[in-house]
Design a protein around this motif. Structure first.
Motif, PDB file in Angstrom:
ATOM      1  N   ALA A 293       0.837  -1.212   0.000  1.00  0.00           N
ATOM      2  CA  ALA A 293       0.000   0.000   0.000  1.00  0.00           C
ATOM      3  C   ALA A 293       0.864   1.251   0.000  1.00  0.00           C
ATOM      4  O   ALA A 293       0.588   2.227  -0.718  1.00  0.00           O
ATOM      5  CB  ALA A 293      -0.927  -0.013   1.221  1.00  0.00           C
ATOM      6  N   VAL A 294       1.943   1.225   0.780  1.00  0.00           N
ATOM      7  CA  VAL A 294       2.869   2.378   0.796  1.00  0.00           C
ATOM      8  C   VAL A 294       3.476   2.540  -0.598  1.00  0.00           C
ATOM      9  O   VAL A 294       3.506   3.641  -1.159  1.00  0.00           O
ATOM     10  CB  VAL A 294       3.976   2.173   1.856  1.00  0.00           C
ATOM     11  N   CYS A 295       3.904   1.424  -1.179  1.00  0.00           N
ATOM     12  CA  CYS A 295       4.532   1.443  -2.507  1.00  0.00           C
ATOM     13  C   CYS A 295       3.568   1.953  -3.575  1.00  0.00           C
ATOM     14  O   CYS A 295       3.922   2.803  -4.405  1.00  0.00           O
ATOM     15  CB  CYS A 295       5.026   0.029  -2.843  1.00  0.00           C
ATOM     16  N   SER A 296       2.310   1.501  -3.513  1.00  0.00           N
ATOM     17  CA  SER A 296       1.307   1.953  -4.509  1.00  0.00           C
ATOM     18  C   SER A 296       1.086   3.461  -4.410  1.00  0.00           C
ATOM     19  O   SER A 296       0.961   4.161  -5.415  1.00  0.00           O
ATOM     20  CB  SER A 296      -0.029   1.234  -4.269  1.00  0.00           C
ATOM     21  N   THR A 297       1.037   3.973  -3.169  1.00  0.00           N
ATOM     22  CA  THR A 297       0.821   5.419  -2.970  1.00  0.00           C
ATOM     23  C   THR A 297       1.976   6.210  -3.566  1.00  0.00           C
ATOM     24  O   THR A 297       1.785   7.224  -4.246  1.00  0.00           O
ATOM     25  CB  THR A 297       0.672   5.719  -1.460  1.00  0.00           C
ATOM     26  N   LEU A 298       3.197   5.730  -3.352  1.00  0.00           N
ATOM     27  CA  LEU A 298       4.395   6.412  -3.875  1.00  0.00           C
ATOM     28  C   LEU A 298       4.457   6.309  -5.404  1.00  0.00           C
ATOM     29  O   LEU A 298       4.779   7.281  -6.100  1.00  0.00           O
ATOM     30  CB  LEU A 298       5.648   5.824  -3.242  1.00  0.00           C
TER      31      LEU A 298
END
Ligand code: 2YG
Length: 270
Positions: free
Chosen positions: A70-75
């Motif tokens: 989820a962090v990676c998708s946001t970035l």
């Protein structure tokens, strides 16, 4: 500190973020990318030139399934070249360095941070989340000068938001149940007024930053159709009746996205 669950984050992928972005733009007038630049005080951030590694951390209560993704998708949504390392923990940091990344995101049970390897700046999630939700409320309220803002919850997120509001000339009140935190705010921020009873403070104060992680904290008698609420807290502290009372365009709340965007923005701003 609230620990997210897989259910909180499993939906956070690119299509979800596209929808979240358009809703955020309706509420604040800015896209998530424009918001990230706003947080960096207008510095143009070239996200597509930024390489980011998200390192899963097994310490303590361990990995939250879907959290790193989820962090990676946001970035990635912001345009960064972001990836989740194959390895966790120190091996993951080693892998990130081998890939010559600019920023590492990693979180254990106490601290979730962005580490800028070029400038050595470190931005912790609570600090960034407080700024993000305060700035989002500012954009919805339009101008904070002399406006009454109630911050509910004076933990790390609430304190970060209080500082943002004070810097923008708002008249800040706060509500908190922990006596030590109440004393701390009275001592460090004497201009911030303590509200001991939400039933007295609301609904006369229309602008609320809800940073206390408790269910059903606010009910319909606390709010009006003009209430504007920015809530970083998980779970969202509005009762069903309270949610029905306000306009959905006057509420900003998400489990992770705005905090991650603010962490990157503040880690990159020079
Ligand atoms: O790497 C992993 O999967 C875990 N070690 C991550 C643990 C993160 C724990 N922290 C939280 O769940 C929240 N404080 C994250 C930020 C919430 C923002 N509202």
């Amino acid at each position: 500190m609230t620990r997210l669950t897989p259910a909180d984050v499993s939906c956070i992928g690119l299509s979800f973020l596209r929808k979240y972005d358009s809703e955020f733009r309706v509420k604040t007038g800015k896209s998530l990318t424009q918001f990230a630049e706003y947080l960096a005080k207008g510095h143009s951030l070239k996200f597509n030139e930024v390489k980011v590694a998200v390192v899963p951390i097994t310490a303590g209560k361990g990995i939250i399934e879907g959290f790193s993704k989820a962090v990676c998708s946001t970035l990635s949504f912001l345009g960064c070249d972001a990836f989740v390392t194959s390895w966790s923990d120190v091996s993951g940091f080693f892998e990130a360095f081998q890939n010559k990344v600019d920023v590492i995101f990693a979180g254990d049970d106490s601290i979730f941070s962005a580490f800028n390897l070029n400038t050595k700046r470190v931005i912790e999630n609570s600090y960034a989340t407080g700024k993000a939700y305060a700035a989002a409320l500012e954009l919805m309220v339009k101008d904070l000068r002399n406006k009454e803002i109630l911050v509910i919850g004076a933990g790390r997120v609430g304190i970060s938001a209080i500082e943002y509001f004070l810097n923008k000339g708002a008249k800040v009140m706060f509500s908190e149940c922990d006596p030590d935190r109440i004393e701390f705010i009275k001592k460090e921020y004497p201009e911030v007024i303590y509200e001991s009873n939400l039933d007295c403070a609301l609904p006369k104060i229309k602008y609320i930053l809800l940073a206390a992680p408790s269910r059903d904290l606010l009910h319909e008698h606390h709010l009006t159709s003009e209430s504007i609420i920015s809530s970083p807290a998980i779970p969202l502290g509005l009762s069903e009746s309270a949610l029905k009372k306000i306009s959905q365009n006057n509420l900003i709340h998400d489990p992770l996205q705005l905090g991650v965007i603010a962490m990157l923005s503040l880690a990159l701003k020079n």
